[in-house]
Every structure is written in structure tokens, then in C-alpha cells.
Scaffold this active site. Structure first.
Site, short mmCIF file in Angstrom:
data_model
loop_
_atom_site.label_atom_id
_atom_site.label_comp_id
_atom_site.label_asym_id
_atom_site.label_seq_id
_atom_site.Cartn_x
_atom_site.Cartn_y
_atom_site.Cartn_z
N ARG A 16 57.96 39.05 45.53
CA ARG A 16 56.93 39.79 44.18
C ARG A 16 55.83 39.27 43.98
O ARG A 16 55.24 38.16 44.17
CB ARG A 16 57.96 39.33 43.03
CG ARG A 16 59.33 39.81 43.10
CD ARG A 16 60.30 38.72 43.58
NE ARG A 16 60.06 37.46 43.05
CZ ARG A 16 60.51 37.10 41.69
NH1 ARG A 16 61.08 38.04 40.83
NH2 ARG A 16 60.18 35.93 41.60
N GLY A 81 59.86 26.71 52.65
CA GLY A 81 59.35 25.56 53.49
C GLY A 81 59.59 25.71 55.10
O GLY A 81 60.27 26.85 55.48
N ASP A 237 58.36 26.81 47.34
CA ASP A 237 58.82 27.53 46.20
C ASP A 237 59.65 26.66 45.33
O ASP A 237 59.57 26.82 44.12
CB ASP A 237 59.77 28.77 46.44
CG ASP A 237 60.76 28.33 47.74
OD1 ASP A 237 61.14 27.44 47.80
OD2 ASP A 237 61.44 29.54 48.23
N ASN A 296 69.64 19.47 49.34
CA ASN A 296 69.63 21.00 49.64
C ASN A 296 71.05 21.32 49.44
O ASN A 296 71.91 20.53 50.44
CB ASN A 296 68.88 21.13 50.96
CG ASN A 296 67.47 21.01 50.99
OD1 ASN A 296 66.80 22.29 50.65
ND2 ASN A 296 66.51 20.09 51.13
#
Length: 485
Positions: A16, A81, A237, A296
Site C-alpha cells: 500500500r 526482511g 516492517d 518469530n
């Protein structure tokens, strides 16, 4: 004059361009201007991203922004990443970038361990051992292609390079490579030597907030572009999402909930102890010298793939509604099992896992979704306990940000499983964090703390409080997944 900021926020499935301005009261406005699809494609047995497509969509979005009346703006780019482009002597990519979900890194960690101890790699870099980390991708990289390469640029740095001609290595994303030394904050030459990669491939590392320069409008003359200055933001991000999390003090943790769920805290010094290694926590770099100490966790990827396998017959909110009508904690999966990384069919893989572990096999869309949401919430609870133990912090507030923060069922399950108050939102934390770094760089905010105050003032958050004791379910999850071996 009111400055205009554009967040280019690109994830694994979509991207976006979001326009932002700050009013006189300090409130931040957001307006999505352009949205586009992203994804990897298999060509000749390798999964590639299409970076040319990403550049084109960024330019289309900027053209729309010019058409809306914006003549000048700042632009920041964040993406996922670890993935990279290799650039030749002429400054051209040698190929499209390979996706981290490609199978080339299968068994790469075991191969690396024969060259250089995995535990020593963790002690040096502080980065969670994941087979798709850049260090393992480079170990498996085509040697002929690597020999032709003069530069290695991570995805957001590559996009910035194409637009401005300036090549850098932005630190928050650079840390995900598992090539940067946690203490020196520089590329670790011993690790590079182990995989036989030249240090000269890497550009000078820069802090988030570094101004790269103007977009080369003459290079893209077919587009009617505004005068746009690109800023290297927290280009990973998750780093941007953490900036966009309105935490305060030392007793909060976050879950950046998207394709991945990233659970962690913001600390000043990295932790690469044997306990952190055993728990597989990572020390990724944040803004202003901070460390994102996090885990993660396979996140909304699981439900995204389930929806895709059903040809998107159900929306994500519909799947959550169907799940809410099912009995809790009947079927569970280890969400971090490698088999769920990129299976041919996620539904079949979940069902096979439940069958192999002698659980009830979920059949309906609601049962499958419930299995995923229950398993995620229990995994969060297990990892939060580890996080507190390793950092020595007591966590009293859990912030859930990103797209997953809109899932009320999962938010409540998380509050119940973790036994902690959850504050959900903002959903656009990554874009907001991207913009906050731009604003601090251009004196729109004086400090990061001021920016986070601006977030609280600008966006509504939703609170969830523990209602149900899930201790028995947590024990079942731990036994099932053998998280504590």
C-alpha cells in the site's frame, strides 16, 4: 506549510501507499491512496518475488498522489526482511530476488553447522535461527551469480536504490540477515568467511531516519510524479510496527500480528545467552539504538493459506465468526512446525498433523480456523512466559498491533491464555511507524516518545481482559508441541 508523508508498506501478499499529514493539534491522519497485490511465483523450480512489479506499483501510487494535488512529499519504504537482490557492475539486478519461502535453504542450517557452530553464530549475532535467514540463503546461493555480483541490497534498500540511485544498508533490516555482530554493530567477518562471501558486497549501514534524496523523476519520465524525497525509515516492517506501538514504560510487550506474529519487548542491550538461544529468541535492531528482543511465530499465514485453499469462499472475519461457534481447544497444532512453512495444502497439512497426534481431525472451515486461533493464543502464552523469564521483566500490558489486531476472537483468546490485559490497535502500526520515523527525521516530531503520544491521540484502541482460565489447555499445548524439551 503542512508536510505530506507517504508510507510505502509492502508485505508478502500486498502493498500500500498511505498518505499522512499531521494537524496543528498533533493528530496523525492516514489515507490509503493505492493498494496492490504481491506474491512470489515459481519459475523453473525457484520461488521469486517480482521487484520490477513493486517499483511499478510504487510509481503508480505516487502518480495518484500527484493527481490528488500533492506537489511535494517525503517517502519511506518498509518490507519484510532477509531477502535480497544481487546487483552487477552496471547497477542492474542479476535476477529477481528469491523468496525466503523457497526450498533452497532446506538443510542449510545443518550444512552451516558443519562449517561454523550454530550456537556460536547465535552468540555473535543474537538472531533467531531460521532456515530462511540471509546467511543461510547466501550459503545456498548460486556461486556463479554471486561471483558476478558487486552489491547485495535488501528489498527495501533495493527499491530505494532504484528510485534514488543511493545504495545503503538500513540497520533494522540488516540485523535480520544474521550477519551483523550484536556487540560491534558491524558485519561479522568470521561469519562471512564461513560462507565464503565478500564483505565488499555490502553497503555502508545507516540509521533509520537517514535521508537518501529525491526520486530521480527524469528516470521515470512516463510517470507524472511529485517532488518526492526518500527517507530510509525502519525498513523492516516489524521495526516500523514496533515504532507504531503506543507502549509506555518497561512493562509492556507487543505482538505485531500479520503474516508472522512477532512477540517481544524493546530493550537497550541484546541478550544472547544460552537460555535465549534455547528458546530461539532474536535480537533484531530497532530505532535509536534499541533492540527488538522477540520471537518469530507463524502467524496469520496459517489462516491466509486456509482461505486461499478454499478459493476465498470465506473472508477472514467470516472464518473468525465460524471459529467462535466451535468448541475451544479440541484440536491443536504446533504453529512453528516447519511443515506449515509452505505446504502444498495448508488444510491437509493441519489435518494430517492432528491425525498423526491422535487428536480430533478438524473438518469444517470453522473447526480448522478454531484450531489455528486456539493454537496461536496458546503459543503466545508459552512464549510470553519465556520472554518474562529471559528478560527478567514482568509484563503487565500486551499490545497487539497490525492487521491481526482486528481479530476480536484471537485478541480475547490471547488475553485469556496469557492472563494479561490486551490493548489491540492500531491496525496500521507498520505504516504509522514508517511515518513517525519520517516525521522525527524532518522535525515533525521532536522525539520517538512524542510520536507515540501522537499515536495515542490519533487512533482508537480496544481493550480485552482475561475472562477464562486456560491453564489446562496450555499444558496440553506444551505436551503436544514439546516446547519445553
Amino acid at each position: 506549510m503542512t508536510e505530506t508523508y507517504i508510507a510505502v508498506d509492502i508485505g508478502a501478499s500486498s502493498g500500500r501507499l498511505i498518505l499522512s499529514e499531521k494537524d496543528s493539534s498533533g493528530k496523525i491522519g492516514l489515507e490509503e491512496i493505492h493498494r496492490f497485490k504481491n506474491g512470489f511465483t515459481n519459475m523453473d523450480g525457484t520461488d521469486y518475488w517480482n521487484a520490477d512489479h513493486l517499483i511499478k506499483e510504487i510509481l503508480i501510487g505516487l502518480e495518484k498522489i500527484k493527481q490528488s494535488g500533492v506537489e511535494e512529499c517525503f517517502v519511506g519504504i518498509d518490507t519484510w526482511g532477509v531477502d535480497y537482490c544481487l546487483i552487477d557492475e552496471q547497477g542492474q539486478p542479476l535476477s529477481q530476488p528469491v523468496s525466503y519461502r523457497d526450498n533452497r535453504t532446506e538443510q542449510a542450517m545443518e550444512e552451516f553447522d558443519q562449517l561454523f557452530s550454530l550456537q556460536q553464530l547465535y552468540e555473535k549475532t543474537g538472531i533467531q535461527l531460521q532456515p530462511f535467514n540471509t546467511v543461510f540463503q547466501l550459503l545456498r546461493e548460486n556461486r556463479e551469480k554471486l561471483a558476478k555480483a558487486k552489491q547485495l541490497l535488501l528489498i527495501p534498500d533495493y527499491l530505494g536504490y532504484v528510485l534514488t540511485g543511493k545504495a545503503v544498508l538500513e540497520k533494522t533490516n540488516a540485523s535480520t540477515m544474521q550477519l551483523m555482530n550484536l556487540e560491534t554493530r558491524k558485519i561479522d567477518e568470521a561469519v562471512l568467511a564461513a560462507i565464503d562471501v565478500d564483505k565488499d558486497l555490502f553497503q555502508k549501514s545507516v540509521e533509520p531516519g537517514t535521508i537518501l534524496g529525491p526520486i530521480l523523476k527524469s528516470k521515470f519520465s512516463e510517470y507524472d510524479l511529485p517532488n518526492a524525497t526518500v527517507i530510509a525509515v525502519a525498513s523492516h516492517d516489524t521495526a516500523s510496527a514496533v515504532v507504531g506501538t503506543p507502549g509506555e514504560g518497561d512493562h509492556w510487550a507487543y505482538i505485531s500480528s500479520g503474516t508472522w506474529s512477532l512477540m517481544g519487548v524493546e530493550i537497550e542491550r541484546g541478550i544472547s545467552t544460552s537460555e535465549a538461544y534455547d528458546a530461539n529468541f532474536t535480537n533484531e535492531w530497532g530505532v535509536q539504538g534499541t533492540i527488538r528482543f522477540l520471537k518469530n511465530i507463524m502467524g496469520m499465514w496459517l489462516i491466509q493459506e486456509v482461505a486461499r485453499m478454499q478459493d476465498y469462499q470465506y473472508s477472514y472475519p467470516e472464518l473468525a465468526e465460524l471459529a467462535s461457534q466451535e468448541e475451544a481447544f479440541v484440536s491443536l497444532i504446533d504453529v512453528n512446525e516447519q511443515r506449515f512453512m509452505n505446504p502444498e495444502n495448508m488444510i491437509t497439512e493441519i489435518q494430517n498433523y492432528c491425525r498423526e497426534t491422535t487428536q480430533k481431525v478438524p473438518e469444517t472451515p470453522g473447526e480448522i480456523a478454531r484450531c489455528i486461533y486456539d493454537s496461536l493464543a496458546l503459543c503466545y502464552a508459552v512464549e510470553l512466559e519465556k520472554l518474562e523469564r529471559i528478560t527478567g521483566r514482568t509484563i503487565t500490558q500486551l499490545h497487539i498491533v497490525g492487521g491481526g489486531s482486528n481479530n476480536d476472537l484471537l485478541n480475547q483468546l490471547t488475553a485469556d491464555a496469557c492472563g494479561i490485559n490486551v490493548l489491540a490497535g492500531p491496525g496500521e502500526a507498520t505504516a504509522i511507524g514508517n511515518i513517525i520515523v519520517q516525521m522525527v527525521a524532518t522535525k515533525g516530531f521532536g522525539t520517538l516518545a512524542e510520536g507515540r503520544e501522537g499515536i495515542k491521540k490519533s487512533f482508537s484502541l480496544k481493550a480485552f481482559h482475561p475472562q477464562t482460565n486456560t491453564h489446562g489447555a496450555i499444558e496440553k499445548y506444551q505436551a503436544l508441541t514439546k516446547l519445553f524439551v
